[in-house]
Design a protein around this motif. Structure first.
Motif, PDB file in Angstrom:
ATOM      1  N   SER A 286      82.699  23.115  35.777  1.00 63.15           N
ATOM      2  CA  SER A 286      83.708  23.950  35.128  1.00 63.15           C
ATOM      3  C   SER A 286      83.211  25.340  34.820  1.00 63.15           C
ATOM      4  N   ALA A 287      81.933  25.597  34.985  1.00 63.10           N
ATOM      5  CA  ALA A 287      81.410  26.909  34.611  1.00 63.10           C
ATOM      6  C   ALA A 287      81.396  27.818  35.808  1.00 63.10           C
ATOM      7  N   GLU A 288      81.787  29.095  35.581  1.00 62.67           N
ATOM      8  CA  GLU A 288      81.687  30.086  36.614  1.00 62.67           C
ATOM      9  C   GLU A 288      81.128  31.343  35.974  1.00 62.67           C
ATOM     10  N   MET A 289      80.367  32.137  36.737  1.00 64.63           N
ATOM     11  CA  MET A 289      79.583  33.156  36.111  1.00 64.63           C
ATOM     12  C   MET A 289      79.732  34.526  36.688  1.00 64.63           C
ATOM     13  N   ALA A 290      79.324  35.453  35.910  1.00 64.54           N
ATOM     14  CA  ALA A 290      79.318  36.817  36.375  1.00 64.54           C
ATOM     15  C   ALA A 290      78.012  37.114  37.054  1.00 64.54           C
TER      16      ALA A 290
ATOM     17  N   ILE B  54      73.181  27.986  34.154  1.00 61.12           N
ATOM     18  CA  ILE B  54      73.988  27.266  33.168  1.00 61.12           C
ATOM     19  C   ILE B  54      75.036  26.405  33.850  1.00 61.12           C
ATOM     20  N   GLY B  55      75.658  26.934  34.879  1.00 62.16           N
ATOM     21  CA  GLY B  55      76.708  26.192  35.566  1.00 62.16           C
ATOM     22  C   GLY B  55      77.126  26.900  36.831  1.00 62.16           C
TER      23      GLY B  55
ATOM     24  N   MET C  57      83.884  30.109  42.252  1.00 57.71           N
ATOM     25  CA  MET C  57      83.758  31.547  42.434  1.00 57.71           C
ATOM     26  C   MET C  57      82.321  32.027  42.375  1.00 57.71           C
ATOM     27  N   GLY C  58      81.493  31.369  41.604  1.00 54.74           N
ATOM     28  CA  GLY C  58      80.131  31.872  41.468  1.00 54.74           C
ATOM     29  C   GLY C  58      79.288  30.989  40.581  1.00 54.74           C
ATOM     30  N   ARG C  59      78.137  31.506  40.243  1.00 47.67           N
ATOM     31  CA  ARG C  59      77.167  30.776  39.431  1.00 47.67           C
ATOM     32  C   ARG C  59      76.922  31.555  38.142  1.00 47.67           C
TER      33      ARG C  59
END
Length: 541
Positions: free
Chosen positions: A20-24, A84-85, A89-91
């Motif tokens: 569920s996590a996506e990152m900048a 973290i996740g 879209m990304g990490r």
């Protein structure tokens, strides 16, 4: 129609699941060949270091298969510590400031293949701009945006410690009413601030609500597909469906243009999930869910959770009305309706099975506790809630009785009208035969058959929606009363002139009067129906 899912969250959350996590993303200054890691503070050092200079802890070898970005510095300021996740879209990474060592951030990095798609990059940039324009305690903070050396954009934002509402509900099932209302009110306040800046989120769902700390403080995440005024019209063309099907407003599911009321619907769906333990259209595939959102009413909340206050069901269904004009006109109005169910602002979430004891200490996540609620009778407004609950409980029985009353009124009116027509066009002085009386009754029932079937089908479609049932009941009551009142007024009018002038017929035969009375009664009923409809529309506006 195309269904598209935007980035899961502009700023990452520690403790959230990788799915569920996506990152900048961060500006990458290149790996520093840090082959040793401190198990205490997570800092990286060259291979010839043995002890951490900060805390004197013995260093350990970094895993050989770890993410190559770990240990690098992005944007000359953000040292990447760990993953973290990860999402579609990304990490998302945890990073520390290179000069302010106690400052920690969440860094969301776009996947390499997506960084080559201009529309994705534009949306990613929009996420950063939308979130950074908002300063609110219930909206996650965004501090920086940049690109890596290989051209991948990244967002640097607030690092949150806690759990997503969606993951929390997966663990505990559902929340007590006071806890659910308190969480959703914070979401309302966050989105009200966004709407004041012309930003519509368009992808609200439990996974984009983050619970921080032991008090259940809420942060709203992921403005990746938000609508900022009309500036991103070419990113979301009419006919393109973007968002999460189970929490989309019907107009959004149809690919039409949306406004802030789409967020009202989504937050209502979140509250539905919180208090019932089930999503509004759970168990369907995405396309079937879109169809259901547009054409079906979700199961009544009180059928899933009988202990739920009937008045709260009314609030939820008002927020989730199919017609945007029937919803709360703003988040402030939604929040005001929920205030009666929020007697104490201190206690929030009960501990989940996976967030207590040793598992909490192992995860490093602060425990979530519930404190005894303090009664606030003035704020809770029990009299108003009791009255509203009675209205909800009687809405369906009242509609059934009104339907029977209108059916009887119209049927009897048709019988008398048909009898009058037979007399008018036949021998008006002779009594009707048995056959003519029977034919009049059968004719009236035949004329009523198709409208009755259509009416019953309409009732079946709206029966699950308490606001629509109450609205229809009010219109039906107004029509019935107006029709009966109109009939009575005309009868009294004729009796008055008959008594005064000794001739109240005005030269009209009895059958003609009967037909006129029926027509006038129907006309008054129609006026009552439409007048009540216009009045309710003006109240919503």
């Amino acid at each position: 129609m195309q269904v598209s899912r935007a980035p899961e969250e502009p700023v990452v959350k520690e403790g959230s699941s990788p799915a569920s996590a996506e990152m900048a993303v961060v500006r990458d200054e290149g790996p520093l060949s840090n082959a040793r890691v401190c198990p205490t503070c997570g800092s990286r050092y060259p291979a010839d270091f043995r002890v951490c200079p900060r805390d004197a802890a013995p260093l350990e070898d970094a895993p050989v298969d770890e993410d190559p970005l770990i240990g690098s510095v992005l944007g000359e300021s953000y040292a990447v510590v760990r993953v973290i996740g990860e999402g579609g879209m990304g990490r998302v990474y945890e990073a520390r400031h290179t000069r302010l060592h106690k400052k920690r951030y969440a860094v969301k990095l776009l996947h390499q293949e997506l960084a080559r798609q201009p529309d994705v990059v534009t949306r990613f940039q929009q996420e950063a701009e939308a979130a950074s324009a908002l300063s609110h305690p219930n909206i996650v903070g965004v501090y920086d945006v940049n690109v890596t050396r290989d051209g991948r954009p990244f967002i640097v934002g607030e690092l949150l410690e806690g759990v997503e509402l969606g993951a929390y509900l997966d663990q505990v099932g559902k929340l007590p009413v006071e806890s659910a209302v308190r969480v959703v009110r914070q979401v309302c306040q966050a989105l009200a601030a966004a709407h004041q800046h012309g930003i519509v989120h368009r992808d609200m769902k439990p996974e984009n609500v983050f619970l921080v700390g032991s008090e259940g403080h809420v942060k709203v995440l992921d403005f990746g597909i938000s609508k900022v005024g009309e500036g991103n019209a070419n990113l979301t063309k009419t006919g393109m469906v973007m968002g999460t099907p189970g929490y989309m407003a019907p107009e959004q599911a149809r690919g039409a243009r949306v406004d802030l009321r789409a967020d009202v619907y989504a937050v209502g769906a979140i509250l539905y999930r919180c208090v019932t333990g089930k999503a509004p259209f759970e168990g369907l595939d995405p396309m079937a869910t879109l169809t259901a959102v547009v054409s079906q009413e979700p199961e009544r909340p009180t059928q899933l959770e009988p202990s739920l206050p009937a008045a709260l069901e009314l609030v939820i269904q008002n927020a989730m009305a199919k017609d945007a004009a029937s919803r709360f006109p703003s988040m402030e109005a939604f929040d005001a309706e929920l205030a009666s169910f929020d007697p104490a602002r201190a206690s929030l979430l009960p501990p989940s099975p996976d967030m207590t004891g040793e598992s909490q200490r192992a995860s490093g996540t602060p425990p979530t506790v519930v404190r005894p609620a303090r009664a606030n009778k003035a704020h809770h407004a029990p009299t108003m809630l009791a009255q509203r609950s009675r209205d909800v409980r009687w809405a369906r029985p009242a509609l059934a009785l009104l339907t029977a009353g209108v059916f009887l009124w119209v049927t009897l009116g048709l019988v008398t009208a048909l009898v009058a027509a037979i007399k008018l066009f036949g021998d008006g002085d002779s009594a009707l035969t048995t056959t003519e009386v029977v034919l009049s009754g059968v004719g009236a029932l035949a004329l009523m058959l198709t409208p009755t079937i259509l009416w019953c089908r309409h009732l079946a479609r709206i029966w699950g929606s308490t606001p629509r049932v109450m609205s229809l009941g009010e219109q039906l009551r107004a029509a019935l009363l107006a029709g009966i009142a109109g009939y009575g007024v005309i009868v009294l009018f004729r009796a008055f002139f008959d008594a005064i002038l000794q001739d109240g017929s005005f030269g009209l035969t009895a059958p003609t009067w009967t037909l006129g009375l029926f027509a006038a009664s129907c006309g008054f009923g129609a006026l009552g129906w439409f007048a009540m409809g216009r009045n309710r529309a003006s109240e919503r506006g």
